[in-house]
Design a protein around this motif. Sequence first.
Motif, PDB file in Angstrom:
ATOM      1  N   PRO A 146       0.775  -1.287  -0.118  1.00  0.00           N
ATOM      2  CA  PRO A 146      -0.134   0.073   0.039  1.00  0.00           C
ATOM      3  C   PRO A 146       0.779   1.171   0.147  1.00  0.00           C
ATOM      4  O   PRO A 146       0.498   2.194  -0.420  1.00  0.00           O
ATOM      5  N   LYS A 147       1.940   1.156   0.524  1.00  0.00           N
ATOM      6  CA  LYS A 147       3.035   2.322   0.754  1.00  0.00           C
ATOM      7  C   LYS A 147       4.203   1.884   0.181  1.00  0.00           C
ATOM      8  O   LYS A 147       4.907   0.906   0.429  1.00  0.00           O
ATOM      9  N   GLY A 148       4.755   2.819  -0.842  1.00  0.00           N
ATOM     10  CA  GLY A 148       5.987   2.606  -1.408  1.00  0.00           C
ATOM     11  C   GLY A 148       7.023   3.880  -0.989  1.00  0.00           C
ATOM     12  O   GLY A 148       7.412   4.065   0.107  1.00  0.00           O
ATOM     13  N   GLN A 149       7.523   4.491  -1.963  1.00  0.00           N
ATOM     14  CA  GLN A 149       8.357   5.377  -1.760  1.00  0.00           C
ATOM     15  C   GLN A 149       7.943   7.042  -1.963  1.00  0.00           C
ATOM     16  O   GLN A 149       8.362   8.000  -1.894  1.00  0.00           O
ATOM     17  N   GLU A 150       6.448   6.751  -2.223  1.00  0.00           N
ATOM     18  CA  GLU A 150       5.695   8.194  -2.767  1.00  0.00           C
ATOM     19  C   GLU A 150       5.816   9.082  -1.721  1.00  0.00           C
ATOM     20  O   GLU A 150       5.678  10.484  -2.092  1.00  0.00           O
ATOM     21  N   MET A 151       5.945   8.944  -0.498  1.00  0.00           N
ATOM     22  CA  MET A 151       5.864  10.158   0.634  1.00  0.00           C
ATOM     23  C   MET A 151       7.270  10.820   0.723  1.00  0.00           C
ATOM     24  O   MET A 151       7.278  11.674   1.223  1.00  0.00           O
ATOM     25  N   ASP A 152       8.153  10.335   0.064  1.00  0.00           N
ATOM     26  CA  ASP A 152       9.604  10.939   0.073  1.00  0.00           C
ATOM     27  C   ASP A 152      10.022  11.045   1.512  1.00  0.00           C
ATOM     28  O   ASP A 152      10.849  11.951   1.731  1.00  0.00           O
ATOM     29  N   ASP A 153       9.710  10.120   2.531  1.00  0.00           N
ATOM     30  CA  ASP A 153      10.065  10.152   3.692  1.00  0.00           C
ATOM     31  C   ASP A 153      11.501   9.269   4.261  1.00  0.00           C
ATOM     32  O   ASP A 153      11.867   9.510   5.198  1.00  0.00           O
ATOM     33  N   HIS A 154      11.741   8.377   3.221  1.00  0.00           N
ATOM     34  CA  HIS A 154      12.888   7.592   3.507  1.00  0.00           C
ATOM     35  C   HIS A 154      14.416   8.455   3.267  1.00  0.00           C
ATOM     36  O   HIS A 154      15.266   8.401   3.868  1.00  0.00           O
ATOM     37  N   TYR A 155      14.260   9.209   2.008  1.00  0.00           N
ATOM     38  CA  TYR A 155      15.284   9.825   1.749  1.00  0.00           C
ATOM     39  C   TYR A 155      16.107  10.488   2.566  1.00  0.00           C
ATOM     40  O   TYR A 155      15.324  11.606   3.067  1.00  0.00           O
ATOM     41  N   PHE A 156      17.064  10.391   2.974  1.00  0.00           N
ATOM     42  CA  PHE A 156      17.799  11.409   4.127  1.00  0.00           C
ATOM     43  C   PHE A 156      17.342  11.415   5.397  1.00  0.00           C
ATOM     44  O   PHE A 156      17.440  12.095   6.177  1.00  0.00           O
ATOM     45  N   GLY A 157      16.248  10.310   5.598  1.00  0.00           N
ATOM     46  CA  GLY A 157      15.318  10.205   6.711  1.00  0.00           C
ATOM     47  C   GLY A 157      16.533   9.453   7.805  1.00  0.00           C
ATOM     48  O   GLY A 157      17.606   9.049   7.661  1.00  0.00           O
ATOM     49  N   THR A 158      15.973   9.593   9.084  1.00  0.00           N
ATOM     50  CA  THR A 158      16.711   8.922  10.191  1.00  0.00           C
ATOM     51  C   THR A 158      16.855   7.490  10.039  1.00  0.00           C
ATOM     52  O   THR A 158      16.124   6.736   9.520  1.00  0.00           O
ATOM     53  N   ILE A 159      18.135   7.127  10.205  1.00  0.00           N
ATOM     54  CA  ILE A 159      18.523   5.962  10.074  1.00  0.00           C
ATOM     55  C   ILE A 159      17.918   4.896  11.000  1.00  0.00           C
ATOM     56  O   ILE A 159      18.418   5.119  12.253  1.00  0.00           O
ATOM     57  N   ARG A 160      17.325   3.673  10.438  1.00  0.00           N
ATOM     58  CA  ARG A 160      16.897   2.911  11.845  1.00  0.00           C
ATOM     59  C   ARG A 160      18.328   2.296  12.502  1.00  0.00           C
ATOM     60  O   ARG A 160      19.369   2.235  11.807  1.00  0.00           O
ATOM     61  N   GLN A 161      17.840   1.884  13.833  1.00  0.00           N
ATOM     62  CA  GLN A 161      18.933   1.273  14.513  1.00  0.00           C
ATOM     63  C   GLN A 161      19.692   0.257  14.056  1.00  0.00           C
ATOM     64  O   GLN A 161      21.006   0.046  14.432  1.00  0.00           O
ATOM     65  N   ARG A 162      19.142  -0.749  13.719  1.00  0.00           N
ATOM     66  CA  ARG A 162      19.786  -1.823  13.070  1.00  0.00           C
ATOM     67  C   ARG A 162      20.447  -1.632  12.040  1.00  0.00           C
ATOM     68  O   ARG A 162      21.501  -2.249  12.064  1.00  0.00           O
ATOM     69  N   VAL A 163      19.979  -0.718  11.180  1.00  0.00           N
ATOM     70  CA  VAL A 163      20.844  -0.381   9.916  1.00  0.00           C
ATOM     71  C   VAL A 163      22.160   0.571  10.270  1.00  0.00           C
ATOM     72  O   VAL A 163      22.987   0.439   9.742  1.00  0.00           O
ATOM     73  N   ALA A 164      21.849   1.312  11.408  1.00  0.00           N
ATOM     74  CA  ALA A 164      22.877   2.454  11.729  1.00  0.00           C
ATOM     75  C   ALA A 164      23.879   1.390  12.487  1.00  0.00           C
ATOM     76  O   ALA A 164      25.233   1.505  12.285  1.00  0.00           O
ATOM     77  N   SER A 165      23.697   0.252  13.221  1.00  0.00           N
ATOM     78  CA  SER A 165      24.530  -0.710  13.623  1.00  0.00           C
ATOM     79  C   SER A 165      25.483  -1.129  12.708  1.00  0.00           C
ATOM     80  O   SER A 165      26.753  -1.350  12.746  1.00  0.00           O
ATOM     81  N   TYR A 166      24.691  -1.660  11.648  1.00  0.00           N
ATOM     82  CA  TYR A 166      25.439  -2.167  10.241  1.00  0.00           C
ATOM     83  C   TYR A 166      26.422  -1.337   9.675  1.00  0.00           C
ATOM     84  O   TYR A 166      27.455  -1.576   9.597  1.00  0.00           O
ATOM     85  N   MET A 167      25.820   0.006   9.751  1.00  0.00           N
ATOM     86  CA  MET A 167      26.765   1.013   8.866  1.00  0.00           C
ATOM     87  C   MET A 167      28.002   1.257   9.612  1.00  0.00           C
ATOM     88  O   MET A 167      28.969   1.434   9.190  1.00  0.00           O
ATOM     89  N   LYS A 168      27.771   1.359  10.999  1.00  0.00           N
ATOM     90  CA  LYS A 168      29.056   1.679  11.805  1.00  0.00           C
ATOM     91  C   LYS A 168      30.135   0.440  11.801  1.00  0.00           C
ATOM     92  O   LYS A 168      31.217   0.565  11.603  1.00  0.00           O
ATOM     93  N   ASP A 169      29.676  -0.973  11.634  1.00  0.00           N
ATOM     94  CA  ASP A 169      30.592  -2.015  11.378  1.00  0.00           C
ATOM     95  C   ASP A 169      30.942  -1.832  10.350  1.00  0.00           C
ATOM     96  O   ASP A 169      32.367  -2.283   9.927  1.00  0.00           O
ATOM     97  N   ILE A 170      30.209  -1.782   9.285  1.00  0.00           N
ATOM     98  CA  ILE A 170      30.778  -1.469   7.666  1.00  0.00           C
ATOM     99  C   ILE A 170      32.000  -0.449   7.737  1.00  0.00           C
ATOM    100  O   ILE A 170      33.085  -0.657   7.172  1.00  0.00           O
ATOM    101  N   ASN A 171      31.782   0.607   8.247  1.00  0.00           N
ATOM    102  CA  ASN A 171      32.951   1.789   8.245  1.00  0.00           C
ATOM    103  C   ASN A 171      34.117   1.402   9.026  1.00  0.00           C
ATOM    104  O   ASN A 171      35.040   1.676   8.258  1.00  0.00           O
TER     105      ASN A 171
END
Length: 704
Positions: A232-257
């Motif tokens: 029902p919802k995709g990307q049409e609200m433009d709320d994901h782009y540059f949005g707050t990074i989810r904690q699970r993903v942030a943890s992943y990004m930290k380890d990637i870096n």
Amino acid sequence: MSAELINVADIFGENVFNDTVMQERLPKKVYKNLRETIEEGNELDLATADVIAHEMKEWAIEKGATHYTHWFQPLTGVTAEKHDSFISAPLPSGKVLMSFSGKELIKGEPDASSFPSGGLRATFEARGYTAWDCTSPAFIRKDAGGATLCIPTAFCSYKGEALDQKTPLLRSMEAISVQSLRLLHLFGNTTSKRVTPSVGPEQEYFLVDAEKFLQRKDLIYTGRTLFGAMPPKGQEMDDHYFGTIRQRVASYMKDINEELWKVGVPAKTQHNEVAPAQHELASIYSPANIAVDHNQLIMQTMKRVACQHGMKCLLHEKPFAGVNGSGKHNNWSLITDDGINMLDPGVTPHENTQFLLVLMCILKAVNKHADLLRESAADPGNDHRLGANEAPPAIISVFLGEQLADVMEQLISTGEATHSIKGGRLMTGVKTLPDLTKDATDRNRTSPFAFTGNKFEFRMVGSRDSIAAPNIVLNTIVAEAFSEACNVLEEANDFELALHDLIKEYATENQRIVFNGDGYSEAWVEEAERRELPNIKSMVEAIPAMTTEKAVNLFEKFNVFTKAELESRAEIQYETYAKAINIEARTMIDMTSKQIIPAIMKYTKTLADTVLAVKEAGADASVQLEVLSNVSALLTHTRDALEALIKVTDEAAGKEEGAARANFYHTDVFPAMEVLRAPVDKLEMIVDKEVWPMPSYGDLIFEV
């Protein structure tokens, strides 16, 4: 997933045999010889290599390494490696020596017949060589297998043909350096000794939950979803782009870096991308061959660390239909060894004749070889993305921006450029905010090849592809344009007059390639056709560009590819496309036959039982009957489409290998896949979620 604080400066490059380590560990004479090899291209003698190999081994063992590998990039799209331990022959005492010779450092010998060669190697011709690229530092990779010393190498056949991405890239870098120096010397620069293409790639990717991934055979086998109805919802609200990074993903990004910083990859920028579950990582500019190595490391590390976080990293260009796809922006510029950026226009670009000549040469190169540049981004996944109003169109054009377009127009119309548009001030209208200095030019995200201040950004590259191919093409076509300009100017009696005339000539002859408008619009497609710009919509249509007389003459002139190497790569591209579509088609057949149809049949039985039960109860069963009829009708369409796909896929196997087979997959098999997908996606919207045999789009992109 450590919570301890880290100091980036302390850990950066700690697992790289970099210049600092070499200065500390190598004798001064050996270090000097190695630097001369790196900077001047001198041959490394075996005695020097022995000393380097010994110190590299000692350093690696101190870091916990037990094995070394020649890390190379065959024409599979990924890297390859064969691990050897440092153990030498056992001693009479029962102990072993740990050794690593200069010969082992400089040269390896993998099986060349087991990698794609496009006919350059027969099955019985197995010998191939890997050769150390000493300009790209060795590094220690630590994973579940322990620590391994990775030595970046080129990969060639027994007869010297390039079987990899790195060899032609290094050749193209040499070509652009030689021709750039010729151009610089014309303007009185005698201090620069080398010019290096500087590249900064931006890597887009998706993250999905690993458990859900493993329930999707299409993701496992092909990297993309072959079925799937939009949530029902995709990307049409433009709320994901540059949005707050989810904690699970942030943890992943930290380890990637942290992982990337340790191996010397300058990971810089991270953010959420346009689509749900889509993200981006960008690294700082490096010399082109190192940037290619780093980007491969980035992709490998992303996949490995995702598994550690219970996720899967998707690098396919279009993992979800109807959702923004993933690309890779290739930022390219030319930098001298003494720090001059040849693409820097300065404050008054209309007066910077060296820059204007460089710019017009690049326009000429892109205009003349647009087909080659398009082919360098050709990939089965990119066919879903290019021209789909989420990525650049398949038509190559150049965005210059208002300032440079105005300078170019002055040159064409009057022969003189007398002024440059200034940026001015951006008035925020808020007293507590500073007024900002504006750039003289806006940006254009719809352009495939855009000038962005002091570099060009090639935005067509697919997210999972090596950036080697586009940089090989860019380096070589620009080297040709520089060479042709220098041929004219070196023979000129009046340099200033000849330079003036040449800049105007190139601007006039190549203005058709410049487009600053909306690349997504249908009007641009029509305008591009009027300009006679090629609109190459698919990979199979792009491949022939590699073997035209124009391309062969170009690459042979600068010793980047031989005709045989080009023909072999074209064959590999055709084979790659055919195999990719074949795997997708057979995966659809497998999923439809074993999962989707059985699930729908069970559901229709449930519906039929419900209809009977409601009728027996004396109630109105019209709704239940309507649903049953719709499901049954779609099931029939699914069966018919499945049978058609099976037939056409079997027919494809009988086609002659190469262009004929690839084209048949494009024109016949792929459309049959789309026909099968249509009723299945409609069924997903009707069938009980508990019955549907795989996670939905909503499950995959919103439950990460």
